[in-house]
Write an enzyme that holds these catalytic residues in place. Structure first.
Site, short mmCIF file in Angstrom:
data_model
loop_
_atom_site.label_atom_id
_atom_site.label_comp_id
_atom_site.label_asym_id
_atom_site.label_seq_id
_atom_site.Cartn_x
_atom_site.Cartn_y
_atom_site.Cartn_z
N PRO A 52 0.57 -11.75 2.21
CA PRO A 52 1.04 -11.63 0.83
C PRO A 52 1.99 -10.45 0.62
CG PRO A 52 -1.23 -10.89 1.02
CD PRO A 52 -0.89 -11.56 2.33
N ASN A 53 2.97 -10.71 -0.22
CA ASN A 53 3.97 -9.72 -0.67
C ASN A 53 5.00 -9.36 0.39
OD1 ASN A 53 2.83 -9.30 -3.36
ND2 ASN A 53 1.11 -8.36 -2.28
N ARG A 108 10.40 -3.91 -1.73
CA ARG A 108 9.08 -3.36 -2.06
C ARG A 108 8.85 -2.07 -1.25
NH1 ARG A 108 3.84 -5.57 0.86
NH2 ARG A 108 2.25 -4.40 -0.23
N TYR A 160 7.78 0.48 3.79
CA TYR A 160 7.89 -0.76 4.56
C TYR A 160 9.28 -1.01 5.14
CZ TYR A 160 3.37 -1.64 2.36
OH TYR A 160 2.07 -1.54 1.95
N ASN A 187 0.16 -10.39 10.12
CA ASN A 187 0.10 -9.23 9.22
C ASN A 187 -0.56 -9.75 7.94
OD1 ASN A 187 0.39 -7.15 7.44
ND2 ASN A 187 2.55 -6.75 7.92
N ALA A 247 -2.54 -7.02 2.21
CA ALA A 247 -3.73 -6.42 1.59
C ALA A 247 -5.01 -7.19 1.92
CB ALA A 247 -3.54 -6.34 0.08
N HIS A 292 -7.88 -5.79 4.21
CA HIS A 292 -8.90 -4.82 3.83
C HIS A 292 -10.17 -5.44 3.25
CE1 HIS A 292 -5.46 -2.38 4.65
NE2 HIS A 292 -4.80 -2.85 3.60
N ASP A 325 -13.16 -14.66 9.44
CA ASP A 325 -13.96 -15.77 9.98
C ASP A 325 -13.06 -16.82 10.63
OD1 ASP A 325 -16.37 -14.68 9.24
OD2 ASP A 325 -16.69 -16.00 7.52
N GLU A 354 -3.24 -8.33 15.36
CA GLU A 354 -3.05 -7.82 13.99
C GLU A 354 -1.90 -6.82 13.99
OE1 GLU A 354 -6.41 -5.47 12.83
OE2 GLU A 354 -5.62 -5.03 10.83
N HIS A 403 0.74 -4.26 11.46
CA HIS A 403 1.09 -3.65 10.18
C HIS A 403 2.37 -2.85 10.35
CE1 HIS A 403 -2.74 -4.78 8.51
NE2 HIS A 403 -3.30 -4.36 9.63
N LEU A 404 3.22 -2.93 9.34
CA LEU A 404 4.44 -2.14 9.34
C LEU A 404 4.11 -0.66 9.22
CD1 LEU A 404 6.00 -4.56 6.81
CD2 LEU A 404 7.12 -4.09 8.99
N ARG A 462 -3.00 6.16 5.27
CA ARG A 462 -2.70 5.87 3.87
C ARG A 462 -3.97 5.98 3.00
NH1 ARG A 462 0.78 0.69 3.29
NH2 ARG A 462 1.10 1.65 1.25
N ARG A 465 -7.06 1.32 2.48
CA ARG A 465 -6.23 0.69 3.53
C ARG A 465 -6.70 1.07 4.94
NH1 ARG A 465 -1.78 -1.42 0.68
NH2 ARG A 465 -1.28 -0.12 -1.12
C1 DQA Z 1 0.57 -3.82 5.34
C2 DQA Z 1 -0.41 -2.74 4.88
C3 DQA Z 1 -1.29 -3.27 3.76
O1 DQA Z 1 -2.19 -2.26 3.31
C4 DQA Z 1 -0.45 -3.70 2.58
O2 DQA Z 1 -1.27 -4.24 1.57
C5 DQA Z 1 0.64 -4.63 2.96
C6 DQA Z 1 1.39 -4.39 4.19
C7 DQA Z 1 1.58 -3.27 6.37
O3 DQA Z 1 2.25 -4.08 7.01
O4 DQA Z 1 1.73 -2.05 6.51
O5 DQA Z 1 0.98 -5.54 2.22
O6 DQA Z 1 -0.16 -4.86 5.97
#
Ligand code: DQA
Length: 140
Positions: free
Chosen positions: A9-10, A17, A22, A73, A76, A79, A86, A97, A99-100, A106, A110
């Site tokens: 998401p996002n 953003r 990011y 990735n 959010a 978390h 699952d 997994e 993460h940027l 943080r 997170r």
């Molecule tokens: C993220 C870190 C997460 O906490 C955040 O909600 C994101 C991006 C990252 O790639 O750093 O949306 O997964």
């Protein structure tokens, strides 16, 4: 080798953003770089982005038999989304997994990942390069 990249998401808002956290690259630009490195590594790659948790669970289920590795990735959902954890555990495919940002540097919420324990490994904090490092890990 077939590799699926799932952006959560996002991440469709990458570039606008929180660019200080990011980066300034758009998702399309990040995906273009991922595709370039995948081609160098001779990986057969598909990349998707979903904002909803259910769509990510469906995507993970559909990966069974279709992909040899998944790079995710979860945004959010990382978390708190036990349904995604699952699903990762259930599909029996190595999942990496990414993460940027460095989630461990943080806010306290997170610093917890409910998916790490069911993933093959975690790469966090290298910006878009986190995905490229994950591709190299998948290729091995
Ligand atoms: C993220 C870190 C997460 O906490 C955040 O909600 C994101 C991006 C990252 O790639 O750093 O949306 O997964």
């Amino acid at each position: 080798m077939r590799v699926l990249v799932i952006h959560g998401p996002n991440l469709n808002l990458l570039g606008e953003r929180k660019p200080d956290v990011y980066g300034t690259q758009t998702l399309a630009e990040v995906d273009a770089r991922i595709a370039q490195v995948a081609s160098e590594l001779k990986l057969d790659l598909r990349s998707v982005q979903h904002n909803s948790e259910g769509a990510i669970v469906d995507e993970l289920h559909a990966a069974r038999g279709a992909y040899d590795a998944v790079i995710i990735n979860p945004g959010a959902y990382t978390h708190y989304a036990y349904a995604i954890a699952d699903a990762i555990e259930a599909i029996g495919i190595p999942v990496i997994e990414v993460h940027l940002s460095n989630i461990f540097a943080r806010e306290s919420f997170r610093r917890v990942s409910v998916v790490s324990a069911v993933c093959a490994g975690t790469i966090s904090g290298f910006g878009a390069d986190s995905y490229l490092l994950a591709l190299r890990a998948a290729a091995r």
